[in-house]
Design an enzyme around this catalytic site. Structure first.
Site, PDB file in Angstrom:
ATOM      1  CE1 TYR A   1     -10.663  -2.836  36.324  1.00  0.00           C
ATOM      2  CE2 TYR A   1      -9.029  -3.982  34.987  1.00  0.00           C
ATOM      3  CZ  TYR A   1      -9.341  -3.102  36.007  1.00  0.00           C
ATOM      4  OH  TYR A   1      -8.339  -2.489  36.707  1.00  0.00           O
TER       5      TYR A   1
ATOM      6  CB  SER B   1      -5.646  -1.339  34.325  1.00  0.00           C
ATOM      7  OG  SER B   1      -5.359  -2.722  34.213  1.00  0.00           O
TER       8      SER B   1
END
Length: 251
Positions: free
Chosen positions: A157, A144
């Site tokens: 995250y 990501s």
């Protein structure tokens, strides 16, 4: 083995209900992939995903898999590879977590890290070893852009994805020249169940767009894929913004 067009004929999706994983599987089945393994926690959602791919003509098999149970990964994944060669493994599982909630409850933050990083290290190494033993195959890892630089809004995250990204890059270097191809995919915000209800980030993408980029990257044997491609330039710039200024940016 891959066909003459480079399309995987056998696919293993770790995270069998992942929207990106299923969009990729549908795209590859339409391009000649014949056997799809969906690895995930047994659930109606996993059964439904398998049924959907069978409806497209694929031979679909499910296998119980839990990222949080690395002690069982070797046996479960070993059974998949014992059935025959796997052309492509897509590491697609992950959780976003809730930043405010997880900051206040460290065990919840640990769960995010264990799922996104520890579970990926375990399953990634096992699959990489199996691909190397068979002498060919691709390992596609969903990272990501959140891992590119820590942000106040999602650093739990983001840190787990940063670890995953670094791990996958190093694994790719370790496997260079073995016949095994490792590709790291860095999507921006993806419109999916995971981000439902959140304010949409600039340059947001969709599972189908990520799947299209994965297919293109496989054909080119890319090592890193950004989705959308413009994020590569954006993150290159943001990476060098001084921290006092970066804290003030609406990112």
């Amino acid at each position: 083995m891959k066909d003459a067009f480079g399309t995987p004929q056998t696919l293993l999706v770790l995270g069998g209900t992942s929207e990106i994983g299923l969009a990729t599987a549908r795209r590859l089945v339409a391009r000649r992939a014949r056997t799809v393994w969906l690895a995930g926690r047994p659930s109606p959602a996993l059964d439904s995903a398998a049924a959907g791919l069978r409806g497209l003509g694929a031979d679909v098999r499910t296998v119980p898999f839990d990222a949080l149970d690395p002690s069982g990964h070797e046996e479960l994944l070993g059974k998949v590879f014992a059935e025959g060669d796997v052309d492509m493994v897509l590491l697609a599982f992950g959780v976003l977590g809730d930043q405010a909630h997880d900051e206040a409850r460290p065990l919840a933050a640990v769960r995010v890290a264990q799922t996104n990083y520890t579970g990926a290290v375990s399953s990634g190494l096992i699959c990489a070893g199996a691909l190397q033993a068979q002498g060919h195959g691709s390992l596609v890892v969903l990272s990501s852009v959140a891992g590119e630089r820590a942000r106040r809004a999602n650093f739990i995250y983001g840190s787990s994805k940063a670890g995953l990204d670094t791990f996958a890059q190093g694994l790719g270097d370790a496997l260079h020249g073995t016949g095994v191809h490792v590709m790291v995919v860095r999507p921006g915000s993806v419109r999916s169940r995971m981000t439902a209800g959140m304010v949409e980030a600039p340059l947001a993408t969709t599972p189908d767009q990520v799947a299209r980029a994965i297919e293109k990257g496989l054909r080119r044997r890319s090592e890193t894929v950004w989705v959308p491609g413009a994020l590569r330039v954006v993150m290159s710039a943001l990476r060098h913004v001084p921290r006092p200024l970066f804290r003030r940016l609406p990112v």
